[in-house]
Design an enzyme around this catalytic site. Structure first.
Site, PDB file in Angstrom:
ATOM      1  N   GLU A  12       0.891  -1.172   0.000  1.00  0.00           N
ATOM      2  CA  GLU A  12       0.000   0.000   0.000  1.00  0.00           C
ATOM      3  C   GLU A  12       0.928   1.221   0.000  1.00  0.00           C
ATOM      4  O   GLU A  12       1.048   1.924  -1.003  1.00  0.00           O
ATOM      5  CB  GLU A  12      -0.903  -0.018   1.244  1.00  0.00           C
ATOM      6  N   ASP A  39     -11.947   1.707   4.418  1.00  0.00           N
ATOM      7  CA  ASP A  39     -12.498   2.403   5.594  1.00  0.00           C
ATOM      8  C   ASP A  39     -13.541   3.407   5.091  1.00  0.00           C
ATOM      9  O   ASP A  39     -13.269   4.617   5.023  1.00  0.00           O
ATOM     10  CB  ASP A  39     -11.368   3.135   6.337  1.00  0.00           C
TER      11      ASP A  39
END
Ligand code: ADE
Ligand code: ZN
Length: 347
Positions: free
Chosen positions: A209, A288
Site C-alpha cells: 500500500e 475504511d
C-alpha cells in the site's frame, strides 16, 4: 450462460456496477464508523469527544498519508466499549452492504485497538459475531470475520492476541496484518502466521500500500498469505506482477482509499485497469468507507468514471474475482456467480 458483453453499451455501467452482486473482502469494520455513530456511542457511554459536533469531526478527515489517517481512525474507535457497540457498528455496515448488493463481506477487525483500552476480546468478537448472524438472517448478507494483528506492535503482542482469541476460534475464519506499514515488514510476523496456518486459519496481509514491492514478496514467502490487501505497488516490479498473475493471487484493491491516503495523486493515475489487463485477480473494496468517502459501489463508480478504458466485461470480471477470492464455500460461489451472470444477461 456467459453474457455477451459487447452488446451492452458503456452507459449501462453505473446501473450494472450498482446492481451486480459482489463480495467485499477488504473492509476494516472500525473504518465503517460514521461520525454520527461515533457521537451516538460516545453519548451512550458517557464519553466526551475532542470535537464539538459531527461536522467538526468530519472536517478533520483530511489525510496526507496512512499514519495521518490511522491517528484519527484509532481515536474514533475509542468510543467502542460494549458488546452492543460492536454489534451496532457491524449492523450499520451490513445495511450499507445490502444497499450496495454485497452478498458476502469479510470483515477485518483490530482487537488490539480495543484490548489495549481494557475491552475484553470476547466483547469485541461476540458483538461482531452477533452482527454477522443477524445480517445473514435479516438481510441475506453472508459474513466472515478476519482478526488483524497491528503491525506497529510487537510479535509478542500478536502472539498474546492470538492466544486470547482462540477460545472464540469458531467466530473468525482467518487472520490479517494491518496498521502502519513502513518499517514493519511482513517477516516480523512470520512465526505468528506459521502458528495461524497450523491452526487452520486463512491468512491475508496488507502489503504494497505504502510499503515497497519487497513487502509483497515477504507476505507471499514469509507469511504464505492467500490474498494481498492493496498490493498496488506491485506494478513497480514486473517479476512480482508475473508471479501474482501466474498464481492468481488476489489483490484487494481500494481505489478511494488510495486516493485519500495519497497512494495515487488522482484516480486517473490508478493502476486498476493495468492490473486487470495483466491478468491479476483484482477486486474492488472500500477499506475504511466512513473515512474515505464511499462504500463499495462508490468505489466502483468513481474508478470506472476515472478510467474510461475499463469495460463492461471488466465490471463482470471484478465481481467474479470477488467471489473467487473469497473464503466462502464453493456452493455459495457458484450461486453468486450465476446471479451475477443473470444481471449481465439482462444488460
Ligand atoms: N487499518 C485500517 N485501514 C488501514 C489501511 N488502509 N492500511 C493499513 N491499516 C489499516
Ligand atoms: Zn485496509
Amino acid at each position: 450462460m456467459t453474457p455477451t458483453f459487447a452488446a451492452i453499451p458503456r452507459n449501462r455501467l453505473p446501473h450494472l456496477l450498482r446492481t451486480m452482486p459482489k463480495a467485499e473482502l477488504h473492509i476494516h469494520i472500525e473504518g465503517s464508523l460514521e461520525p454520527e455513530l461515533i457521537f451516538a456511542l460516545a453519548a451512550r457511554n458517557g464519553l466526551k469527544l475532542p470535537y464539538a459536533n459531527v461536522e467538526a469531526l468530519r472536517a478533520a478527515y483530511s489525510f496526507t498519508d496512512l499514519q495521518s489517517f490511522l491517528d484519527i481512525y484509532y481515536a474514533g474507535a475509542s468510543v467502542l466499549l460494549t458488546e452492543a457497540d460492536f454489534f451496532d457498528m457491524g449492523m450499520a455496515y451490513f445495511r450499507h452492504a445490502a444497499a450496495d448488493n454485497i452478498v458476502h463481506a469479510e470483515l477485518f477487525f483490530d482487537p488490539q485497538t480495543h484490548t489495549e483500552r481494557g475491552v475484553p476480546i470476547g466483547t469485541v468478537i461476540d458483538g461482531l459475531a452477533r452482527a454477522v448472524a443477524t445480517a445473514q438472517r435479516d438481510l441475506g448478507v453472508s459474513g466472515l470475520l478476519i482478526l488483524c494483528f497491528l503491525r506497529h506492535l510487537s510479535e509478542a503482542a500478536a502472539f498474546a492476541t492470538l492466544e486470547a482469541a482462540l477460545p472464540h476460534r469458531s467466530h473468525f475464519i482467518g487472520v490479517g496484518l494491518d496498521s502502519s506499514e513502513r518499517g514493519h515488514p511482513p517477516e516480523k510476523f512470520a512465526r505468528v502466521f506459521a502458528r495461524c496456518r497450523a491452526l487452520g486459519l486463512r491468512c491475508v496481509a496488507h502489503a504494497g500500500e505504502e510499503g515497497p514491492p519487497g513487502y509483497i514478496w515477504s507476505a507471499l514467502d514469509d507469511l504464505q498469505v492467500e490474498r494481498i490487501d492493496h498490493g498496488v505497488r506491485c506494478v513497480e516490479d514486473p517479476a512480482l506482477v508475473a508471479r501474482l498473475a501466474a498464481e492468481r493471487m488476489p489483490l484487494t484493491v481500494c481505489p478511494l482509499s488510495n486516493l485519500k491516503l495519497r497512494v495515487v495523486p488522482t484516480l486517473t493515475d490508478h493502476d486498476l485497469a493495468a492490473l486487470l489487463a495483466a491478468g491479476l485477480c483484482v477486486t474492488v473494496n472500500s477499506d475504511d468507507p466512513a473515512y474515505f468517502g464511499g462504500y463499495v459501489n462508490q468505489n466502483f463508480l468513481a474508478v470506472f468514471e476515472a478510467l474510461p478504458q475499463l469495460t463492461v466485461r471488466d465490471a463482470h470480471t471484478l465481481a467474479r474475482n470477488s467471489f473467487e477470492a473469497s473464503f466462502a464455500s464453493a456452493a455459495d460461489k457458484r450461486r453468486w456467480g450465476a446471479a451475477l451472470d443473470l444481471v449481465f444477461a439482462a444488460g
